[in-house]
Design a protein around this motif. Sequence first.
Motif, PDB file in Angstrom:
ATOM      1  N   GLU A   1       0.794  -1.217   0.000  1.00 45.29           N
ATOM      2  CA  GLU A   1       0.000   0.000   0.000  1.00 45.29           C
ATOM      3  C   GLU A   1       0.835   1.279   0.000  1.00 45.29           C
ATOM      4  O   GLU A   1       0.337   2.352  -0.354  1.00 45.29           O
ATOM      5  CB  GLU A   1      -0.914   0.017   1.245  1.00 45.29           C
ATOM      6  N   ALA A   2       2.117   1.176   0.400  1.00 44.71           N
ATOM      7  CA  ALA A   2       2.939   2.377   0.582  1.00 44.71           C
ATOM      8  C   ALA A   2       3.069   3.243  -0.673  1.00 44.71           C
ATOM      9  O   ALA A   2       2.979   4.474  -0.570  1.00 44.71           O
ATOM     10  CB  ALA A   2       4.319   1.986   1.103  1.00 44.71           C
ATOM     11  N   PRO A   3       3.290   2.669  -1.871  1.00 44.11           N
ATOM     12  CA  PRO A   3       3.417   3.547  -3.046  1.00 44.11           C
ATOM     13  C   PRO A   3       2.181   4.399  -3.303  1.00 44.11           C
ATOM     14  O   PRO A   3       2.300   5.547  -3.741  1.00 44.11           O
ATOM     15  CB  PRO A   3       3.647   2.550  -4.198  1.00 44.11           C
ATOM     16  N   GLU A   4       0.988   3.865  -3.022  1.00 43.58           N
ATOM     17  CA  GLU A   4      -0.234   4.628  -3.251  1.00 43.58           C
ATOM     18  C   GLU A   4      -0.509   5.602  -2.118  1.00 43.58           C
ATOM     19  O   GLU A   4      -0.875   6.762  -2.351  1.00 43.58           O
ATOM     20  CB  GLU A   4      -1.432   3.682  -3.418  1.00 43.58           C
TER      21      GLU A   4
ATOM     22  N   PHE B   1      17.891 -11.568  -4.087  1.00 39.39           N
ATOM     23  CA  PHE B   1      17.830 -12.226  -5.392  1.00 39.39           C
ATOM     24  C   PHE B   1      16.444 -12.081  -6.013  1.00 39.39           C
ATOM     25  O   PHE B   1      16.297 -11.603  -7.151  1.00 39.39           O
ATOM     26  CB  PHE B   1      18.197 -13.697  -5.232  1.00 39.39           C
ATOM     27  N   VAL B   2      15.416 -12.487  -5.284  1.00 35.24           N
ATOM     28  CA  VAL B   2      14.055 -12.413  -5.821  1.00 35.24           C
ATOM     29  C   VAL B   2      13.601 -10.961  -5.929  1.00 35.24           C
ATOM     30  O   VAL B   2      12.925 -10.582  -6.892  1.00 35.24           O
ATOM     31  CB  VAL B   2      13.090 -13.233  -4.945  1.00 35.24           C
ATOM     32  N   GLY B   3      13.978 -10.129  -4.946  1.00 38.89           N
ATOM     33  CA  GLY B   3      13.596  -8.720  -5.001  1.00 38.89           C
ATOM     34  C   GLY B   3      14.113  -8.036  -6.252  1.00 38.89           C
ATOM     35  O   GLY B   3      13.385  -7.280  -6.919  1.00 38.89           O
ATOM     36  N   SER B   4      15.369  -8.294  -6.613  1.00 43.71           N
ATOM     37  CA  SER B   4      15.931  -7.661  -7.808  1.00 43.71           C
ATOM     38  C   SER B   4      15.274  -8.205  -9.075  1.00 43.71           C
ATOM     39  O   SER B   4      14.958  -7.443  -9.997  1.00 43.71           O
ATOM     40  CB  SER B   4      17.445  -7.879  -7.859  1.00 43.71           C
ATOM     41  N   TYR B   5      15.030  -9.513  -9.123  1.00 43.43           N
ATOM     42  CA  TYR B   5      14.471 -10.093 -10.345  1.00 43.43           C
ATOM     43  C   TYR B   5      13.026  -9.642 -10.576  1.00 43.43           C
ATOM     44  O   TYR B   5      12.640  -9.317 -11.709  1.00 43.43           O
ATOM     45  CB  TYR B   5      14.526 -11.617 -10.306  1.00 43.43           C
ATOM     46  N   ILE B   6      12.214  -9.607  -9.521  1.00 41.21           N
ATOM     47  CA  ILE B   6      10.819  -9.182  -9.682  1.00 41.21           C
ATOM     48  C   ILE B   6      10.764  -7.726 -10.143  1.00 41.21           C
ATOM     49  O   ILE B   6       9.962  -7.367 -11.020  1.00 41.21           O
ATOM     50  CB  ILE B   6      10.046  -9.362  -8.362  1.00 41.21           C
ATOM     51  N   GLY B   7      11.609  -6.877  -9.565  1.00 43.90           N
ATOM     52  CA  GLY B   7      11.656  -5.486  -9.996  1.00 43.90           C
ATOM     53  C   GLY B   7      12.095  -5.366 -11.445  1.00 43.90           C
ATOM     54  O   GLY B   7      11.548  -4.560 -12.218  1.00 43.90           O
ATOM     55  N   PHE B   8      13.071  -6.164 -11.843  1.00 46.94           N
ATOM     56  CA  PHE B   8      13.547  -6.164 -13.229  1.00 46.94           C
ATOM     57  C   PHE B   8      12.445  -6.600 -14.184  1.00 46.94           C
ATOM     58  O   PHE B   8      12.199  -5.951 -15.208  1.00 46.94           O
ATOM     59  CB  PHE B   8      14.757  -7.090 -13.343  1.00 46.94           C
TER      60      PHE B   8
ATOM     61  N   ALA C   1       7.996  -8.454  -2.571  1.00 49.07           N
ATOM     62  CA  ALA C   1       7.027  -7.395  -2.284  1.00 49.07           C
ATOM     63  C   ALA C   1       7.716  -6.076  -1.950  1.00 49.07           C
ATOM     64  O   ALA C   1       7.348  -5.011  -2.449  1.00 49.07           O
ATOM     65  CB  ALA C   1       6.123  -7.822  -1.128  1.00 49.07           C
ATOM     66  N   ILE C   2       8.752  -6.135  -1.101  1.00 48.84           N
ATOM     67  CA  ILE C   2       9.422  -4.905  -0.658  1.00 48.84           C
ATOM     68  C   ILE C   2      10.119  -4.207  -1.819  1.00 48.84           C
ATOM     69  O   ILE C   2       9.917  -3.005  -2.070  1.00 48.84           O
ATOM     70  CB  ILE C   2      10.434  -5.214   0.461  1.00 48.84           C
ATOM     71  N   PHE C   3      10.939  -4.927  -2.552  1.00 45.17           N
ATOM     72  CA  PHE C   3      11.745  -4.268  -3.577  1.00 45.17           C
ATOM     73  C   PHE C   3      10.929  -3.891  -4.810  1.00 45.17           C
ATOM     74  O   PHE C   3      11.268  -2.920  -5.503  1.00 45.17           O
ATOM     75  CB  PHE C   3      12.950  -5.137  -3.939  1.00 45.17           C
ATOM     76  N   LEU C   4       9.842  -4.617  -5.090  1.00 45.09           N
ATOM     77  CA  LEU C   4       8.954  -4.181  -6.164  1.00 45.09           C
ATOM     78  C   LEU C   4       8.303  -2.855  -5.790  1.00 45.09           C
ATOM     79  O   LEU C   4       8.188  -1.944  -6.624  1.00 45.09           O
ATOM     80  CB  LEU C   4       7.887  -5.238  -6.444  1.00 45.09           C
ATOM     81  N   ALA C   5       7.890  -2.725  -4.523  1.00 48.04           N
ATOM     82  CA  ALA C   5       7.297  -1.465  -4.074  1.00 48.04           C
ATOM     83  C   ALA C   5       8.309  -0.326  -4.133  1.00 48.04           C
ATOM     84  O   ALA C   5       7.978   0.805  -4.511  1.00 48.04           O
ATOM     85  CB  ALA C   5       6.758  -1.620  -2.655  1.00 48.04           C
ATOM     86  N   VAL C   6       9.560  -0.614  -3.764  1.00 51.89           N
ATOM     87  CA  VAL C   6      10.604   0.412  -3.815  1.00 51.89           C
ATOM     88  C   VAL C   6      10.866   0.844  -5.259  1.00 51.89           C
ATOM     89  O   VAL C   6      10.956   2.044  -5.566  1.00 51.89           O
ATOM     90  CB  VAL C   6      11.901  -0.101  -3.162  1.00 51.89           C
ATOM     91  N   VAL C   7      10.995  -0.118  -6.162  1.00 49.55           N
ATOM     92  CA  VAL C   7      11.232   0.195  -7.578  1.00 49.55           C
ATOM     93  C   VAL C   7      10.073   1.015  -8.143  1.00 49.55           C
ATOM     94  O   VAL C   7      10.275   2.008  -8.865  1.00 49.55           O
ATOM     95  CB  VAL C   7      11.436  -1.098  -8.389  1.00 49.55           C
ATOM     96  N   THR C   8       8.848   0.623  -7.806  1.00 53.19           N
ATOM     97  CA  THR C   8       7.670   1.363  -8.277  1.00 53.19           C
ATOM     98  C   THR C   8       7.696   2.797  -7.776  1.00 53.19           C
ATOM     99  O   THR C   8       7.413   3.742  -8.520  1.00 53.19           O
ATOM    100  CB  THR C   8       6.381   0.668  -7.811  1.00 53.19           C
ATOM    101  N   ALA C   9       8.053   2.973  -6.490  1.00 55.09           N
ATOM    102  CA  ALA C   9       8.104   4.318  -5.912  1.00 55.09           C
ATOM    103  C   ALA C   9       9.170   5.169  -6.588  1.00 55.09           C
ATOM    104  O   ALA C   9       8.958   6.369  -6.847  1.00 55.09           O
ATOM    105  CB  ALA C   9       8.364   4.224  -4.411  1.00 55.09           C
TER     106      ALA C   9
END
Length: 496
Positions: A228-231, A285-292, A416-424
């Motif tokens: 929810e943080a990005p929104e 590892f997963v955080g970077s790949y999901i964001g990519f 979840a964390i790094f996708l939210a960070v990348v989105t932000a």
Amino acid sequence: MTSPLISPTTEGRWTPRLWGTLLVLCAAMFLDALDVSMVGVALPSIGADLGLSTSALQWIVSGYILGYGGLLLLGGRAADLLGRRQVFLVALGVFALASLLGGLVDSGPLLIASRFVKGLSAAFTAPAGLSIITTTFPEGPLRNRALAIYTTCGATGYSMGLVFSGLLTEASWRLTMLLPAPIALIALLVGLKLLPRTERERGRGGYDIPGAVLGTASMLLLVFTVVEAPEAGWGAARTILSFAAVAVLLAAFVAVERRSPSPLIRLGVLRSGPQVRAQLGALTFVGSYIGFQFLVTLYMQQLLGWSALHTALAFLPAGALVALSATKVGAVIDRFGTARLMVLGFALMVTGYVLFLRIDLDPVYASVILPTMLLVGSGFALTFPSLNVQATNGVDEHEQGMVSGLLNTSVQVGGAIFLAVVTAVVTAHSPAGGHPSPQDVLDSYRPGLMVVTLVALVGLLITLTGLRPRRGRPAGASVVVAKSTPKEAERVAVRD
């Protein structure tokens, strides 16, 4: 508690029943990953058909992540206490039913609810399936080979989900929801016949109810807050208070686990450097790949105008490379050890991410996109199985579910964390105004790609510490996690 399949080979060959057991577990892993990737391409069609807003569509994805990431710790311990076979089969049945309902509903809230239930069931099948493997296959080459096949099935499912979604959405988005149901049902029926029976844990001090409540609540709130943080805004009072509540819940959870006679997580395992590196490695590892993957999908579809199927096929070389390596990685782990392969895998992924920073509005696939996919696929093929092997090696049988749940929690929370960070980050660099130029949009993606690269670089630096030689152990060798301290062992002995 020892499985009757613990000696699975005759002259080094696996029995047909053992292969069948592994295929059932791989099917569940394949479905978990397939379900995560397949729904993304279908979201526009779902929104148009059900009249859902963008925020509501987000919860079709986030609902699954919330159920999955929030309940993994409980799912792992439940597998140890209630029996891995029982937990796995019941959860797989729930997954099949939720898939069927998700393809038939005509309401946005009901679809989101079905996604949450699917995520919840996956939170029990994932640690139960991994712990069935680690208690069925003896530690060493046999387990390494099984884990390599198991984890690469997950990576293959994620890649194939993109392809399937591009094909199925052309007919109906409902097919993307329904596809997992028959596969899960077949796996359930075969599993009833083949999966080894296990007893419930006895004499382990019962259930850690306070720990289960606090652990589940903290993970649910953490994933919810990050999603929810990005929104809502990272600096919003609601977000800050929510993170503060997560910190309080986690502190209370640690305090309870330190005193519990039968903890949900035995904190002693985190005194082990290899175990900590495996957990932090999975997180980054997963955080970077999901964001990519998120940024590449936006780049190809929104800027280059590629179709969903075209985009999926661009990812296919990475998935194919992972799939083809499935039966070979175990032998490579045996020879070089998990530490060396984790370092090499992270290095390949960092190189691929750096190469992708060269993208422009008219990319040459053969010189930029294809090499990136091959590097990332190679890194995935080496790193993910190695993380699973290192996390589960040396762990007592009655704690395999616990460690499996902890590893899967790192995977889901990292994503979840790094996708939210990348989105932000991308949102913060997006141009103001309603009609940005394509170059402005591309420029807003680059900071996000830099974050992805930085996260993978942090993972590389963490895994590099595992190459330091220790007394009596060569650098890069596979190692075991921390055993119970004398005080913990004494507490268990008194309890039993």
